[in-house]
Design an enzyme around this catalytic site. Structure first.
Site, PDB file in Angstrom:
ATOM      1  N   GLY A  13       0.952  -1.323   0.066  1.00  0.00           N
ATOM      2  CA  GLY A  13      -0.011   0.046   0.146  1.00  0.00           C
ATOM      3  C   GLY A  13       0.588   1.309   0.039  1.00  0.00           C
ATOM      4  O   GLY A  13       2.034   1.556  -0.839  1.00  0.00           O
ATOM      5  N   ASN A  82       4.150   4.490   9.384  1.00  0.00           N
ATOM      6  CA  ASN A  82       3.129   4.318   8.428  1.00  0.00           C
ATOM      7  C   ASN A  82       2.276   3.088   8.747  1.00  0.00           C
ATOM      8  O   ASN A  82       1.025   3.107   8.181  1.00  0.00           O
ATOM      9  CB  ASN A  82       3.636   4.021   6.902  1.00  0.00           C
ATOM     10  CG  ASN A  82       2.815   3.508   5.943  1.00  0.00           C
ATOM     11  OD1 ASN A  82       2.105   4.121   5.707  1.00  0.00           O
ATOM     12  ND2 ASN A  82       2.704   2.263   5.769  1.00  0.00           N
ATOM     13  N   ASP A  88     -13.445  -1.459  12.219  1.00  0.00           N
ATOM     14  CA  ASP A  88     -14.378  -0.484  12.229  1.00  0.00           C
ATOM     15  C   ASP A  88     -15.656  -1.004  12.937  1.00  0.00           C
ATOM     16  O   ASP A  88     -15.830  -2.143  12.779  1.00  0.00           O
ATOM     17  CB  ASP A  88     -15.004   0.304  10.789  1.00  0.00           C
ATOM     18  CG  ASP A  88     -13.659   0.594  10.145  1.00  0.00           C
ATOM     19  OD1 ASP A  88     -12.771   0.966  10.644  1.00  0.00           O
ATOM     20  OD2 ASP A  88     -14.003   0.976   8.797  1.00  0.00           O
ATOM     21  N   TYR A 147     -10.072   4.693  15.192  1.00  0.00           N
ATOM     22  CA  TYR A 147      -9.146   4.908  14.403  1.00  0.00           C
ATOM     23  C   TYR A 147      -8.905   6.435  14.391  1.00  0.00           C
ATOM     24  O   TYR A 147      -8.207   6.958  14.139  1.00  0.00           O
ATOM     25  CB  TYR A 147      -9.753   4.730  12.743  1.00  0.00           C
ATOM     26  CG  TYR A 147      -8.724   4.673  11.812  1.00  0.00           C
ATOM     27  CD1 TYR A 147      -7.879   3.819  11.244  1.00  0.00           C
ATOM     28  CD2 TYR A 147      -8.840   5.619  10.993  1.00  0.00           C
ATOM     29  CE1 TYR A 147      -6.885   4.020  10.362  1.00  0.00           C
ATOM     30  CE2 TYR A 147      -7.900   6.105   9.970  1.00  0.00           C
ATOM     31  CZ  TYR A 147      -7.095   5.068   9.517  1.00  0.00           C
ATOM     32  OH  TYR A 147      -6.224   5.287   8.470  1.00  0.00           O
ATOM     33  N   PRO A 177      -3.806  11.708   4.847  1.00  0.00           N
ATOM     34  CA  PRO A 177      -4.182  11.458   3.372  1.00  0.00           C
ATOM     35  C   PRO A 177      -5.600  11.197   3.526  1.00  0.00           C
ATOM     36  O   PRO A 177      -6.242  10.770   4.761  1.00  0.00           O
ATOM     37  CB  PRO A 177      -3.749  10.069   2.791  1.00  0.00           C
ATOM     38  CG  PRO A 177      -2.515   9.819   4.092  1.00  0.00           C
ATOM     39  CD  PRO A 177      -2.735  10.673   5.191  1.00  0.00           C
ATOM     40  N   GLY A 178      -6.294  11.597   2.714  1.00  0.00           N
ATOM     41  CA  GLY A 178      -7.821  11.165   2.432  1.00  0.00           C
ATOM     42  C   GLY A 178      -7.724   9.677   1.905  1.00  0.00           C
ATOM     43  O   GLY A 178      -6.951   8.854   2.067  1.00  0.00           O
TER      44      GLY A 178
HETATM   45  P1  NDP Z   1      -2.313  -1.749   3.841  1.00  0.00           P
HETATM   46  O1  NDP Z   1      -3.318  -2.480   4.737  1.00  0.00           O
HETATM   47  O2  NDP Z   1      -2.291  -1.558   2.370  1.00  0.00           O
HETATM   48  O3  NDP Z   1      -0.759  -1.907   4.419  1.00  0.00           O
HETATM   49  C1  NDP Z   1      -0.751  -1.873   5.768  1.00  0.00           C
HETATM   50  C2  NDP Z   1       0.950  -2.263   6.083  1.00  0.00           C
HETATM   51  O4  NDP Z   1       1.275  -2.000   7.400  1.00  0.00           O
HETATM   52  C3  NDP Z   1       1.403  -3.724   5.554  1.00  0.00           C
HETATM   53  O5  NDP Z   1       2.857  -3.602   5.215  1.00  0.00           O
HETATM   54  C4  NDP Z   1       1.317  -4.277   7.018  1.00  0.00           C
HETATM   55  O6  NDP Z   1       2.168  -5.573   7.129  1.00  0.00           O
HETATM   56  C5  NDP Z   1       1.769  -3.424   7.980  1.00  0.00           C
HETATM   57  N1  NDP Z   1       1.518  -3.360   9.547  1.00  0.00           N
HETATM   58  C6  NDP Z   1      -0.017  -3.417   9.914  1.00  0.00           C
HETATM   59  N2  NDP Z   1       0.031  -3.788  11.209  1.00  0.00           N
HETATM   60  C7  NDP Z   1       1.236  -4.075  11.683  1.00  0.00           C
HETATM   61  C8  NDP Z   1       1.979  -4.191  12.579  1.00  0.00           C
HETATM   62  N3  NDP Z   1       1.288  -4.790  13.911  1.00  0.00           N
HETATM   63  N4  NDP Z   1       3.308  -4.385  12.652  1.00  0.00           N
HETATM   64  C9  NDP Z   1       3.935  -3.994  11.532  1.00  0.00           C
HETATM   65  N5  NDP Z   1       3.519  -3.755  10.363  1.00  0.00           N
HETATM   66  C10 NDP Z   1       2.092  -3.418  10.335  1.00  0.00           C
HETATM   67  O7  NDP Z   1      -2.620   0.027   4.489  1.00  0.00           O
HETATM   68  P2  NDP Z   1      -2.340   1.490   3.726  1.00  0.00           P
HETATM   69  O8  NDP Z   1      -1.357   1.377   2.991  1.00  0.00           O
HETATM   70  O9  NDP Z   1      -3.746   1.753   3.075  1.00  0.00           O
HETATM   71  O10 NDP Z   1      -2.453   2.445   4.854  1.00  0.00           O
HETATM   72  C11 NDP Z   1      -1.044   2.572   5.240  1.00  0.00           C
HETATM   73  C12 NDP Z   1      -1.037   3.796   6.264  1.00  0.00           C
HETATM   74  O11 NDP Z   1      -1.927   4.863   5.834  1.00  0.00           O
HETATM   75  C13 NDP Z   1      -1.940   3.488   7.804  1.00  0.00           C
HETATM   76  O12 NDP Z   1      -1.485   3.932   8.912  1.00  0.00           O
HETATM   77  C14 NDP Z   1      -3.278   4.058   7.229  1.00  0.00           C
HETATM   78  O13 NDP Z   1      -4.190   4.213   8.233  1.00  0.00           O
HETATM   79  C15 NDP Z   1      -3.074   5.492   6.696  1.00  0.00           C
HETATM   80  N6  NDP Z   1      -4.100   5.934   5.756  1.00  0.00           N
HETATM   81  C16 NDP Z   1      -4.472   5.008   4.801  1.00  0.00           C
HETATM   82  C17 NDP Z   1      -5.589   5.555   4.073  1.00  0.00           C
HETATM   83  C18 NDP Z   1      -6.140   4.864   2.887  1.00  0.00           C
HETATM   84  O14 NDP Z   1      -7.260   5.220   2.407  1.00  0.00           O
HETATM   85  N7  NDP Z   1      -5.550   3.484   2.461  1.00  0.00           N
HETATM   86  C19 NDP Z   1      -6.093   6.888   4.107  1.00  0.00           C
HETATM   87  C20 NDP Z   1      -5.436   7.813   5.261  1.00  0.00           C
HETATM   88  C21 NDP Z   1      -4.395   7.094   6.044  1.00  0.00           C
HETATM   89  P3  NDP Z   1       1.694  -6.971   6.508  1.00  0.00           P
HETATM   90  O15 NDP Z   1       1.730  -6.969   5.237  1.00  0.00           O
HETATM   91  O16 NDP Z   1       2.449  -7.971   7.161  1.00  0.00           O
HETATM   92  O17 NDP Z   1       0.106  -7.025   6.910  1.00  0.00           O
END
Ligand code: NDP
Length: 240
Positions: A13, A82, A88, A147, A177-178
């Protein structure tokens, strides 16, 4: 050799886009992840970026994880907080587990990881701490009280750490980010997604790369006077 950057949740992501953009900008990047080995290995194969598995919600695991990154790549100079999840539920139905999983992964993690790198940054008089908050840390959203609380907490953390680091060459900024097209949104129904896009003046979801561009901007040595800020990237959804 470029500066060393750690992106938590950097294998999928938004985090994966940040890891790649930092690598393209010349940083020596480490990407952490929680447990999805398949995605992490595919990411490593595709990008050549080093990956490290640990739970950012666990303080002791962060001590070990950061030590492993620094042993392999050197002192971390840029940290991108990140990693995040969503669980939810309307508050009247939210379980204590849903509350605490989100708080530990999205907010405790920011303390857990930043705490490991802050002394090195202070000693070397350089650091960039960039935390990925959310539009839902700036405004309320129903079904997301856990959240929203965690993401608003990241903004408060950022402001305080910016003040603490100001005379030490350390900046701390949040990005809000949105809605960005990633697997995090995979649980959102088509109907709700249509409603969300309807609220975005630009008329589409964001791309992970559009967030990564801002991360690279804030990570630069030249971004030294930007600190304590929250930068909104949301297609105009919250025009503040
Ligand atoms: P994804 O679900 O696509 O990716 C999440 C990543 O975080 C993965 O690499 C996952 O690892 C890792 N992760 C999750 N839990 C843990 C943990 N306990 N320890 C270590 N790593 C962890 O998420 P996004 O890319 O969508 O989101 C990234 C960030 O951006 C988040 O903080 C989210 O809240 C924020 N955000 C996202 C938005 C969106 O619309 N997508 C909007 C605004 C903010 P693994 O692959 O092993 O699961």
């Amino acid at each position: 050799m470029g500066r060393v950057a750690l992106v938590t949740g950097g294998t999928r992501g938004i985090g994966a886009a940040c890891s790649k953009a930092l690598k393209d900008a010349g940083y020596n990047v480490a990407a952490s992840y929680a447990g999805n080995d398949e995605a992490a290995n595919a990411f490593k194969k595709e990008t050549g970026i080093a990956v490290f598995k640990w739970d950012v919600g666990d303080y002791a695991a962060c001590e070990k994880g950061v030590a492993a990154v620094e042993a392999e790549l050197g002192p971390i100079e840029v940290l991108v907080n990140n990693a995040g999840i969503s669980r939810d539920a309307m508050l009247n139905k939210m379980t204590p587990e849903q509350w605490s999983e989100v708080m530990r992964t999205n907010l405790d993690s920011v303390f857990n990881v930043t705490r490991q790198v802050i002394n090195g940054m202070r000693d070397r008089k350089f650091g960039r701490i960039i935390s990925i908050s959310s539009i839902n840390g700036q405004q309320g959203m129903l079904g997301l009280s856990n959240y929203c609380a965690a993401k608003a907490g990241m903004i408060g953390f950022t402001r305080a750490v910016a003040l603490e680091g100001a005379r030490k060459g350390i900046t701390a900024n949040a990005i809000a980010p949105g809605y960005v097209a990633t697997e995090l949104l995979s649980g959102v129904s088509e109907k709700v997604m249509e409603a969300i896009v309807g609220q975005i003046p630009v008329g589409r979801l964001g791309e992970a790369e559009e967030v990564a561009r801002c991360v690279v901007f804030l990570a630069a040595d030249e971004a030294a006077w930007i600190t304590g800020s929250t930068i909104s990237i949301n297609g105009g959804q919250l025009a503040d």
